[in-house]
Design a protein around this motif. Structure first.
Motif, PDB file in Angstrom:
ATOM      1  N   MET A  61      49.834  35.399  39.737  1.00 26.44           N
ATOM      2  CA  MET A  61      48.504  35.654  39.173  1.00 26.44           C
ATOM      3  C   MET A  61      47.515  36.213  40.189  1.00 26.44           C
ATOM      4  SD  MET A  61      48.804  35.000  35.990  1.00 26.44           S
ATOM      5  CE  MET A  61      47.097  35.007  35.442  1.00 26.44           C
ATOM      6  N   TRP A  62      48.016  36.623  41.355  1.00 27.78           N
ATOM      7  CA  TRP A  62      47.142  37.230  42.355  1.00 27.78           C
ATOM      8  C   TRP A  62      47.425  38.724  42.449  1.00 27.78           C
ATOM      9  CZ3 TRP A  62      43.616  35.278  46.184  1.00 27.78           C
ATOM     10  CH2 TRP A  62      43.331  33.907  46.045  1.00 27.78           C
ATOM     11  N   ASP A  77      42.256  36.215  42.557  1.00 31.42           N
ATOM     12  CA  ASP A  77      42.947  35.232  41.731  1.00 31.42           C
ATOM     13  C   ASP A  77      42.550  35.506  40.288  1.00 31.42           C
ATOM     14  OD1 ASP A  77      43.891  33.081  40.304  1.00 31.42           O
ATOM     15  OD2 ASP A  77      43.394  31.597  41.828  1.00 31.42           O
ATOM     16  N   SER A  78      43.438  36.140  39.534  1.00 38.46           N
ATOM     17  CA  SER A  78      43.121  36.545  38.164  1.00 38.46           C
ATOM     18  C   SER A  78      42.954  35.356  37.235  1.00 38.46           C
ATOM     19  CB  SER A  78      44.215  37.475  37.626  1.00 38.46           C
ATOM     20  OG  SER A  78      44.344  38.621  38.445  1.00 38.46           O
ATOM     21  N   ALA A  79      43.527  34.210  37.581  1.00 37.29           N
ATOM     22  CA  ALA A  79      43.409  33.033  36.724  1.00 37.29           C
ATOM     23  C   ALA A  79      42.006  32.442  36.788  1.00 37.29           C
ATOM     24  CB  ALA A  79      44.438  31.979  37.125  1.00 37.29           C
ATOM     25  N   LEU A  80      41.365  32.522  37.960  1.00 32.78           N
ATOM     26  CA  LEU A  80      40.047  31.926  38.143  1.00 32.78           C
ATOM     27  C   LEU A  80      38.934  32.972  38.203  1.00 32.78           C
ATOM     28  CD1 LEU A  80      40.718  29.170  40.833  1.00 32.78           C
ATOM     29  CD2 LEU A  80      40.480  28.878  38.372  1.00 32.78           C
ATOM     30  N   ARG A 113      48.861  27.872  43.619  1.00 32.24           N
ATOM     31  CA  ARG A 113      47.786  27.558  42.686  1.00 32.24           C
ATOM     32  C   ARG A 113      46.509  27.231  43.457  1.00 32.24           C
ATOM     33  NH1 ARG A 113      47.961  22.897  37.906  1.00 32.24           N
ATOM     34  NH2 ARG A 113      45.843  23.268  37.100  1.00 32.24           N
ATOM     35  N   TRP A 126      41.920  20.681  41.005  1.00 32.15           N
ATOM     36  CA  TRP A 126      42.238  22.025  40.513  1.00 32.15           C
ATOM     37  C   TRP A 126      40.985  22.724  40.011  1.00 32.15           C
ATOM     38  CZ3 TRP A 126      46.636  23.088  42.412  1.00 32.15           C
ATOM     39  CH2 TRP A 126      47.750  22.251  42.316  1.00 32.15           C
TER      40      TRP A 126
END
Length: 364
Positions: A61-62, A77-80, A113, A126
């Protein structure tokens, strides 16, 4: 017997690595399948990455670029929806000091993560820590997730409708209602990233600098390009403003040059204003409410110009770049924001002025 003693030792090292603690195992460590909890507080030291590809690859996800000369921010970080100038590896602090609330840090776990360390409570999580909202503080009406990693100044409220417009990183122009509902389908500007932008007073048009440095105009409602690129604007426009009467658009450039255009024809309506100082940059520009003059900010000074390009006032007082300007409704005051962390209020009387420093913004 020697082999029997070595077996529990290897198992102990494996368990230690799985907990995110320091391990000097010379052999490869089997990747973990999942992480229920982030590494404990105090375990934020350098260790090998356990994601696919290890230290030589980016975590899941990076995205990022390590090409020399690439202007993009290197790691995301595409998730955050968070960015870092540091390569994501376990034990490397990813944030800059002002990215998080004081006492907190951003790290990455052995499996890739993102997690956060709170030195105030000596805990890890997290979830990104958020500052406590002060008593009586404003609450957001709604939160719109537009899929962009950072705000670049291309956000606007569209006239009486109150709709919100945003140009995304890929050039797509999107609208939402104040309740956060999408308005129609996004349309592509076909010009890549568009920044800066400015919306017409009636909320029907938007002008913006395209990737090639030229300013172009779009019809927001119809989602189409209007006319051709405006003339004489390929030198790095950094700021734009539309006069309140709708008659002209002003833009400031990287080299400090200020240009003004007729938004209907795209032609310049006056000779460019050139400061003559190679270090001068125009970070911000703003018309007065009466559209009879405009102010520009760049280095540590503010300049107020007539429509004929005459310098009316040079205001000194900031210690660093002036990046934001606005006028009071009656045009009697100018407010300026600067990288020196102050907001200043200036009253103009003829060619004189005085300033009042608003409370200094706290540094993280």
């Amino acid at each position: 017997m020697l082999h029997a003693k070595a077996e529990p030792s290897t198992s102990a090292k494996q368990k230690e690595a799985n907990r995110g603690l320091l391990s000097d195992s010379s052999g490869p460590v089997a990747p973990l399948k999942r992480e229920k909890n982030p590494p404990p507080y105090g375990a934020q030291h350098r260790q090998d990455a356990l994601w696919k590809g290890g230290n030589k690859a980016l975590p899941p996800m990076w995205t990022g670029s390590e090409v020399e000369g690439d202007s993009r921010l290197p790691y995301q970080d595409s998730a955050l929806f968070m960015i870092s100038s540091h390569r994501p590896l376990p034990g490397v602090r990813l944030d800059d000091p002002w990215d998080l609330i004081p006492g907190c840090e951003w790290h990455i776990s052995p499996l890739g993560r993102s997690y956060f360390v709170n030195n105030n409570t000596r805990t890890t999580s997290w979830k990104k820590p958020t500052p406590e909202r002060p008593a009586g503080g404003l609450m957001p009406e709604c939160i719109i997730k537009c899929g962009s990693l950072w705000y670049d100044g291309s956000l606007a409220c569209l006239g009486a409708s109150g709709n919100i417009m945003r140009i995304l990183d890929n050039g797509s122009i999107c609208q939402w209602t104040r309740a956060g509902q999408p308005v129609g389908k996004p349309f592509c500007s076909d010009a890549g990233s568009v920044f800066p932008t400015v919306v017409s007073p009636d909320g029907l048009m938007v002008a913006g600098r395209c990737r090639d440095g030229r300013v172009q105009l779009w019809n927001i409602k119809e989602g189409r390009l209007v006319g051709y690129p405006w003339e004489g604007n390929n030198d790095g426009v950094m700021c734009l403003d539309w006069s309140p009467n709708g008659a002209e658009v002003a833009g400031g450039s990287y080299d400090g040059t200020i240009r003004r255009w007729n938004p209907v024809t795209g032609r310049q309506i006056a000779p460019p204003i050139k400061r003559g100082d190679e270090r001068a940059r125009a970070w911000t520009i703003k018309y007065s409410p009466q559209s009879d003059k405009f102010a520009s900010g760049g280095d540590d000074n503010i300049h107020v110009w007539s429509k004929d390009g005459e310098l009316l006032i040079e205001i000194k007082g900031h210690d660093y770049w002036v990046t934001s300007l606005c006028w009071s409704k009656d045009g009697a005051y100018i407010f300026s924001g600067s990288f020196d962390t102050t907001i200043r209020k200036w009253q103009s009387i003829g060619r004189s002025y005085f300033d009042a420093v608003l409370p200094r913004l706290p540094r993280p």
